[in-house]
Design a protein around this motif. Structure first.
Motif, short mmCIF file in Angstrom:
data_model
loop_
_atom_site.label_atom_id
_atom_site.label_comp_id
_atom_site.label_asym_id
_atom_site.label_seq_id
_atom_site.Cartn_x
_atom_site.Cartn_y
_atom_site.Cartn_z
N UNK A 143 0.81 -1.21 0.00
CA UNK A 143 0.00 0.00 0.00
C UNK A 143 0.85 1.27 0.00
N UNK A 144 2.14 1.12 0.27
CA UNK A 144 3.05 2.27 0.18
C UNK A 144 3.28 2.68 -1.26
N UNK A 145 2.86 1.81 -2.19
CA UNK A 145 3.00 2.06 -3.64
C UNK A 145 4.46 2.28 -3.99
N UNK A 146 4.75 3.21 -4.89
CA UNK A 146 6.12 3.38 -5.40
C UNK A 146 6.82 4.53 -4.70
N UNK A 147 8.04 4.31 -4.22
CA UNK A 147 8.79 5.42 -3.60
C UNK A 147 9.33 6.38 -4.65
N UNK A 148 9.50 7.63 -4.26
CA UNK A 148 10.07 8.62 -5.17
C UNK A 148 11.59 8.46 -5.28
N UNK A 149 12.20 7.84 -4.27
CA UNK A 149 13.66 7.66 -4.26
C UNK A 149 13.98 6.39 -3.50
N UNK A 150 14.88 5.57 -4.02
CA UNK A 150 15.35 4.39 -3.31
C UNK A 150 16.71 4.02 -3.86
N UNK A 151 17.38 3.11 -3.16
CA UNK A 151 18.70 2.65 -3.56
C UNK A 151 18.66 1.16 -3.84
N UNK A 152 19.46 0.75 -4.82
CA UNK A 152 19.54 -0.66 -5.19
C UNK A 152 20.93 -0.93 -5.73
N UNK A 153 21.67 -1.78 -5.06
CA UNK A 153 23.02 -2.19 -5.49
C UNK A 153 23.90 -0.98 -5.80
N UNK A 154 23.89 0.00 -4.89
CA UNK A 154 24.78 1.15 -5.01
C UNK A 154 24.33 2.22 -5.98
N UNK A 155 23.13 2.08 -6.55
CA UNK A 155 22.61 3.07 -7.48
C UNK A 155 21.38 3.75 -6.86
N UNK A 156 21.30 5.08 -6.98
CA UNK A 156 20.13 5.83 -6.53
C UNK A 156 19.13 5.91 -7.67
N UNK A 157 17.90 5.49 -7.40
CA UNK A 157 16.83 5.56 -8.38
C UNK A 157 15.83 6.65 -7.97
#
Length: 320
Positions: A143-157
């Motif tokens: 229910x949090x849906x999609x974040x505006x910013x997150x990190x994955x394997x050293x990359x900021x999305x």
């Protein structure tokens, strides 16, 4: 509140250089054009060719022409989005896409490493994601849906357009005379998301004119609550974990409320073993933990690709 493209871009300030995920559709084209205008010579486009439909090559050709016009470097990678047993085609494509994004971000070792990647999901995508989560009976994480910013394997999305309506992105492109491609699968009624787009959101627009804003606010509340649950789970796992390997000790786990047991077990399985239990699997595991009061009580429950079992006084997970 929903924003204009220009307002959203003013609030978007990632670490440069920036890569933009470019499919060739209206949303990603608008994002690339806006970023290239704001940061000339600091933007790279990433195109993933899934090869899942006949139009895939024409999408790539459009992306190449657009990037040539914008003087933006384009990096292209073809991926095999074949799904694993129990995995949906959409999830398989998504996982393949993120692997390709990271590979493309690191492909040119003569240039500064790209640590920021922007993706063009917008306010309508956020609403559809929340409605899909509700239809599946998701918990707070869904229910949090999609974040505006997150990190994955050293990359900021980043998703800088989550506050921009899809129609506003198309209007912004139309004013500038910038073409884009239409993905034919966006109108395929076999996909639940497309059914929501065609029937549910128009009804919401009629009944609740500001539904994008209120839904986004609810998703933000859910995300905040989910963050709190994560913090509680981290502390609980530290308290119940066995020294050395952190395996949950059954007697200490039993001292927690059932809700906290569920929270910490879900966190343990996901964060340590990358295993996500279904609601039925988690309920069965909680029942077995509650019933585990004798030496001979056996626990052996399927979770993800492996099993949770009892190992003397602790729970363990293994993948046979």
């Amino acid at each position: 509140m929903t924003q204009s493209v220009d307002d959203a871009m003013r609030g978007f300030n990632p670490v440069l250089p920036l890569a933009v995920a470019l499919s060739g559709g209206a949303d990603s084209v608008a994002l690339l054009v806006a970023c290239a205008q704001k940061w000339p010579e600091q933007v790279v486009a990433l195109h993933i060719n899934h090869g899942l439909q006949a139009a895939a090559d024409s999408f790539e050709a459009h992306c190449r022409a657009l990037c040539l016009q914008l003087n933006v470097p384009l990096r292209v990678q073809q991926v095999d989005a074949g799904k694993q047993p129990g995995q949906s085609p959409e999830d398989a494509a998504r996982q393949a896409r993120y692997r390709a994004f990271r590979a493309l971000a690191l492909v040119d070792t003569t240039q500064p490493t790209i640590r920021s990647i922007a993706i063009a999901q917008h306010a309508d995508d956020q609403v559809e994601t929340l409605l899909l989560a509700l239809s599946r009976g998701a918990g707070l994480a869904g229910l949090s849906a999609m974040p505006a910013h997150w990190q994955r394997e050293g990359v900021d999305y980043y998703r800088p357009f989550l506050t921009v309506a899809g129609a506003d992105l198309r209007a912004w492109l139309a004013l500038r005379g910038i073409p884009f491609v239409e993905d034919p699968t966006n109108h395929d009624a076999r996909f639940t998301r497309n059914q929501i787009r065609a029937t549910v959101t128009p009804a919401l627009q009629t009944a609740f004119a500001h539904y994008r804003d209120t839904f986004a606010r609810s998703a933000a509340h859910a995300a905040q609550a989910q963050q709190l649950l994560e913090e509680v789970a981290v502390g609980d796992l530290y308290s119940i974990g066995r020294d050395g390997d952190g395996a949950p000790r059954i007697k200490v786990l039993q001292a927690l409320s059932r809700a906290r047991q569920a929270n910490v077990l879900r966190h343990w399985l996901r964060s340590v073993h990358a295993a996500v239990p279904t609601a039925a699997q988690l309920t069965e595991l909680l029942d077995q933990v509650s019933a585990c009061t004798t030496r001979g009580h056996r626990i052996h429950i399927k979770v993800g690709s492996g099993f949770v079992q009892r190992n003397i006084d602790c729970l363990t997970w293994y993948n046979p």
